[in-house]
Design a protein around this motif. Sequence first.
Motif, mmCIF file in Angstrom:
data_model
loop_
_atom_site.group_PDB
_atom_site.id
_atom_site.type_symbol
_atom_site.label_atom_id
_atom_site.label_comp_id
_atom_site.label_asym_id
_atom_site.label_seq_id
_atom_site.Cartn_x
_atom_site.Cartn_y
_atom_site.Cartn_z
ATOM 1 N N ALA A 131 -21.356 -19.954 -16.780
ATOM 2 C CA ALA A 131 -20.164 -19.936 -15.919
ATOM 3 C C ALA A 131 -20.207 -21.135 -14.986
ATOM 4 O O ALA A 131 -19.949 -21.035 -13.787
ATOM 5 C CB ALA A 131 -20.100 -18.631 -15.127
ATOM 6 N N LEU A 132 -20.527 -22.299 -15.567
ATOM 7 C CA LEU A 132 -20.739 -23.507 -14.766
ATOM 8 C C LEU A 132 -19.465 -24.323 -14.565
ATOM 9 O O LEU A 132 -19.006 -24.528 -13.444
ATOM 10 C CB LEU A 132 -21.805 -24.387 -15.431
ATOM 11 C CG LEU A 132 -23.250 -23.913 -15.326
ATOM 12 C CD1 LEU A 132 -24.148 -24.777 -16.201
ATOM 13 C CD2 LEU A 132 -23.707 -23.941 -13.878
ATOM 14 N N SER B 137 -31.096 -6.085 -14.989
ATOM 15 C CA SER B 137 -31.795 -7.109 -14.209
ATOM 16 C C SER B 137 -31.039 -8.428 -14.345
ATOM 17 O O SER B 137 -30.767 -8.868 -15.473
ATOM 18 C CB SER B 137 -33.223 -7.259 -14.718
ATOM 19 O OG SER B 137 -33.868 -8.334 -14.067
ATOM 20 N N THR B 138 -30.699 -9.010 -13.237
ATOM 21 C CA THR B 138 -29.825 -10.185 -13.254
ATOM 22 C C THR B 138 -30.358 -11.282 -12.360
ATOM 23 O O THR B 138 -30.643 -11.051 -11.177
ATOM 24 C CB THR B 138 -28.401 -9.818 -12.799
ATOM 25 O OG1 THR B 138 -27.934 -8.720 -13.563
ATOM 26 C CG2 THR B 138 -27.466 -10.991 -12.981
ATOM 27 N N ASP B 139 -30.515 -12.473 -12.918
ATOM 28 C CA ASP B 139 -30.811 -13.680 -12.137
ATOM 29 C C ASP B 139 -29.555 -14.521 -12.068
ATOM 30 O O ASP B 139 -29.025 -14.921 -13.109
ATOM 31 C CB ASP B 139 -31.912 -14.507 -12.805
ATOM 32 C CG ASP B 139 -33.308 -13.988 -12.503
ATOM 33 O OD1 ASP B 139 -33.500 -13.445 -11.411
ATOM 34 O OD2 ASP B 139 -34.185 -14.137 -13.376
ATOM 35 N N VAL B 140 -29.071 -14.774 -10.865
ATOM 36 C CA VAL B 140 -27.934 -15.672 -10.689
ATOM 37 C C VAL B 140 -28.460 -16.986 -10.144
ATOM 38 O O VAL B 140 -29.030 -17.038 -9.040
ATOM 39 C CB VAL B 140 -26.874 -15.073 -9.750
ATOM 40 C CG1 VAL B 140 -25.761 -16.091 -9.507
ATOM 41 C CG2 VAL B 140 -26.291 -13.799 -10.349
ATOM 42 N N LEU B 141 -28.276 -18.034 -10.923
ATOM 43 C CA LEU B 141 -28.698 -19.374 -10.524
ATOM 44 C C LEU B 141 -27.454 -20.191 -10.239
ATOM 45 O O LEU B 141 -26.607 -20.360 -11.122
ATOM 46 C CB LEU B 141 -29.533 -20.022 -11.632
ATOM 47 C CG LEU B 141 -30.743 -19.224 -12.144
ATOM 48 C CD1 LEU B 141 -31.502 -20.011 -13.194
ATOM 49 C CD2 LEU B 141 -31.655 -18.839 -11.000
ATOM 50 N N ALA B 142 -27.340 -20.684 -9.027
ATOM 51 C CA ALA B 142 -26.109 -21.356 -8.600
ATOM 52 C C ALA B 142 -26.305 -22.863 -8.550
ATOM 53 O O ALA B 142 -27.338 -23.352 -8.077
ATOM 54 C CB ALA B 142 -25.680 -20.837 -7.239
ATOM 55 N N LEU B 143 -25.313 -23.569 -9.035
ATOM 56 C CA LEU B 143 -25.271 -25.029 -8.903
ATOM 57 C C LEU B 143 -24.490 -25.426 -7.661
ATOM 58 O O LEU B 143 -24.426 -26.612 -7.325
ATOM 59 C CB LEU B 143 -24.661 -25.652 -10.148
ATOM 60 C CG LEU B 143 -25.595 -25.972 -11.326
ATOM 61 C CD1 LEU B 143 -26.504 -27.135 -10.989
ATOM 62 C CD2 LEU B 143 -26.403 -24.771 -11.757
ATOM 63 N N ALA B 144 -23.887 -24.463 -6.996
ATOM 64 C CA ALA B 144 -23.171 -24.699 -5.731
ATOM 65 C C ALA B 144 -23.461 -23.509 -4.820
ATOM 66 O O ALA B 144 -23.467 -22.354 -5.265
ATOM 67 C CB ALA B 144 -21.667 -24.826 -5.972
ATOM 68 N N ASP B 145 -23.714 -23.793 -3.543
ATOM 69 C CA ASP B 145 -23.985 -22.739 -2.564
ATOM 70 C C ASP B 145 -22.796 -21.774 -2.520
ATOM 71 O O ASP B 145 -21.659 -22.203 -2.324
ATOM 72 C CB ASP B 145 -24.188 -23.385 -1.191
ATOM 73 C CG ASP B 145 -24.519 -22.378 -0.099
ATOM 74 O OD1 ASP B 145 -24.464 -21.161 -0.365
ATOM 75 O OD2 ASP B 145 -24.819 -22.809 1.023
ATOM 76 N N PRO B 146 -23.042 -20.461 -2.725
ATOM 77 C CA PRO B 146 -21.936 -19.511 -2.670
ATOM 78 C C PRO B 146 -21.130 -19.595 -1.379
ATOM 79 O O PRO B 146 -19.916 -19.351 -1.376
ATOM 80 C CB PRO B 146 -22.622 -18.145 -2.808
ATOM 81 C CG PRO B 146 -23.921 -18.432 -3.466
ATOM 82 C CD PRO B 146 -24.323 -19.799 -3.013
ATOM 83 N N GLY B 147 -21.799 -19.973 -0.279
ATOM 84 C CA GLY B 147 -21.097 -20.094 0.992
ATOM 85 C C GLY B 147 -20.121 -21.250 1.048
ATOM 86 O O GLY B 147 -19.248 -21.292 1.920
ATOM 87 N N TRP C 129 -26.159 -30.705 -12.915
ATOM 88 C CA TRP C 129 -25.300 -29.986 -13.847
ATOM 89 C C TRP C 129 -25.733 -30.272 -15.291
ATOM 90 O O TRP C 129 -25.824 -29.347 -16.109
ATOM 91 C CB TRP C 129 -23.840 -30.387 -13.635
ATOM 92 C CG TRP C 129 -23.351 -30.091 -12.256
ATOM 93 C CD1 TRP C 129 -23.481 -30.878 -11.149
ATOM 94 C CD2 TRP C 129 -22.676 -28.901 -11.826
ATOM 95 N NE1 TRP C 129 -22.921 -30.259 -10.055
ATOM 96 C CE2 TRP C 129 -22.422 -29.051 -10.439
ATOM 97 C CE3 TRP C 129 -22.261 -27.757 -12.473
ATOM 98 C CZ2 TRP C 129 -21.765 -28.081 -9.700
ATOM 99 C CZ3 TRP C 129 -21.600 -26.772 -11.737
ATOM 100 C CH2 TRP C 129 -21.349 -26.941 -10.373
ATOM 101 N N ALA C 130 -26.013 -31.535 -15.581
ATOM 102 C CA ALA C 130 -26.475 -31.897 -16.917
ATOM 103 C C ALA C 130 -27.849 -31.284 -17.191
ATOM 104 O O ALA C 130 -28.122 -30.833 -18.314
ATOM 105 C CB ALA C 130 -26.531 -33.416 -17.065
#
Length: 503
Positions: free
Chosen positions: A133-134, A87-97, A147-148
């Motif tokens: 992986a930020l 089970s994986t939650d990927v939380l992005a600080l930048a839109d993958p697109g 980010w902080a």
Amino acid sequence: MLRPMPDTDQLPHALYRAEQVRALDRTAIEDYWIPGAELMGRAGAAAYRLLRTRWPGARHLTILCGAGNNGGDGYVVARLCLLDGLSTDVLALADPGSLSGDARAMADAYLAAGGSVRPFDVLPRRTDLIVDALLGTGLDREVQGEWARAIAAANEHLAPKLAIDIPSGLQADTGRVLGVAVKADATISFIGLKQGLFTGEGPSCCGEIRFSALGVPAVVWSREVLSARRIDWSKQAQLLAPRRRSAHKGDYGTVLVVGGAPGMAGAARLAGEAALRTGAGLVAVATHPAHAAVLGAGRPELMCHGVTDAAGLDALIARADVVALGPGLGQTEWGRALYQRVLGFDLPLVVDADALNLLALVPQTSARWVLTPHPGEAGRLLRCPTAEVQADRFAAVRRLQGTYGGVAVLKGAGTLVYGASHRPPGVCSAGNPGMASGGMGDALTGIIAALIAQGLHLEEAAAAGVALHAAAGDAAAAQGGERGLLASDLIAAVRPVLNQARS
């Protein structure tokens, strides 16, 4: 046939600045035709293998992904988790697109495998592991905004953390925290170890450090001169040859410890006892008459001499091969007189504690000493705030050596050694927080002095002494824990550590 650099459990000794590692990466891509996407895939796979090995029970992972190659590594990890049914939650600080290049390709591959991404808001309350992986090694300004907030949330969470390549927020060259940084339980670094992982705040941010060369040909590393070198006892022990069966105490030198003003006799004893345990043939202590007899009774192997004035040093110095100057010396008239008298002789010196403070008052240079300041003493020697020393410890140790000559040992987490040979600075990767207690510096002074007495050159003795001191500290902590670790516990561990290395 080009041989790849093997991955082993042993960390490399070569350390690099971030720009050098990027250059190594480019060399692998442009000159040895390894696609960047292939290297990113290998990095993510190495991180995934580590997390499965270290946290085999983890079933729910949270992966924080940034905008650059570090985020791309995170998407590789996420895809591998997905393929393994985790089970994986990927939380992005930048839109993958919005990503580009290899990072975009890895994000797309994860999404094509059925994965999902949501913008970072809050971390899941229940997760077994957080993967950082930020932000990568290119960070050069303080972390701010979302980010902080993401880094702070990760640090506040009870789940363990794995940092990919470097903990986000840690400056790769200096080990300085840029506002806020991830406090990882483990960090896996790629291609080249970054020097900032091992000193300053690096050790407290990285946790256990692992390394993968990503299968890059070994010849790639010939393109860059290392910026620093990791020192540990397993390698430094090779400097000490086995003892001859016909040896006698005169073969291993005489150390003279000068210090121990009233109320500070313990410092001189610790330095002297550490010198004995490190194998010096004879150790004398020139100390205040008020407690010379007590010191000798407590450790009869020490030849303790009460010295009322500076002239009383002359005969002792004449019989010595090296002087450890400063443990408990004080800055009274008595201490100042002894300090000045020792400087008038042409002997190797290990200079510590109040002798460093006296040197800071009237700076001078010498090729025959090892200076061993902690950051506060280094600040006084360099006439700058301690915070400035800690902000860039590599720059500080170079300034110390350039200003005062000889060999500079900047103590602290990731102790640095830099000498007149101008070899890349040595960075000690061992040691533990239990060593943050009184008397540890006195023990180091005695250890280095004993190695000089046994014939090592100043820079060799400093590096070997720092490594032995750290290894003994770790051995002592393994026996009874870090909290409450005493300098005398470390000194007791020196002998077995020293002899295990020769067996």
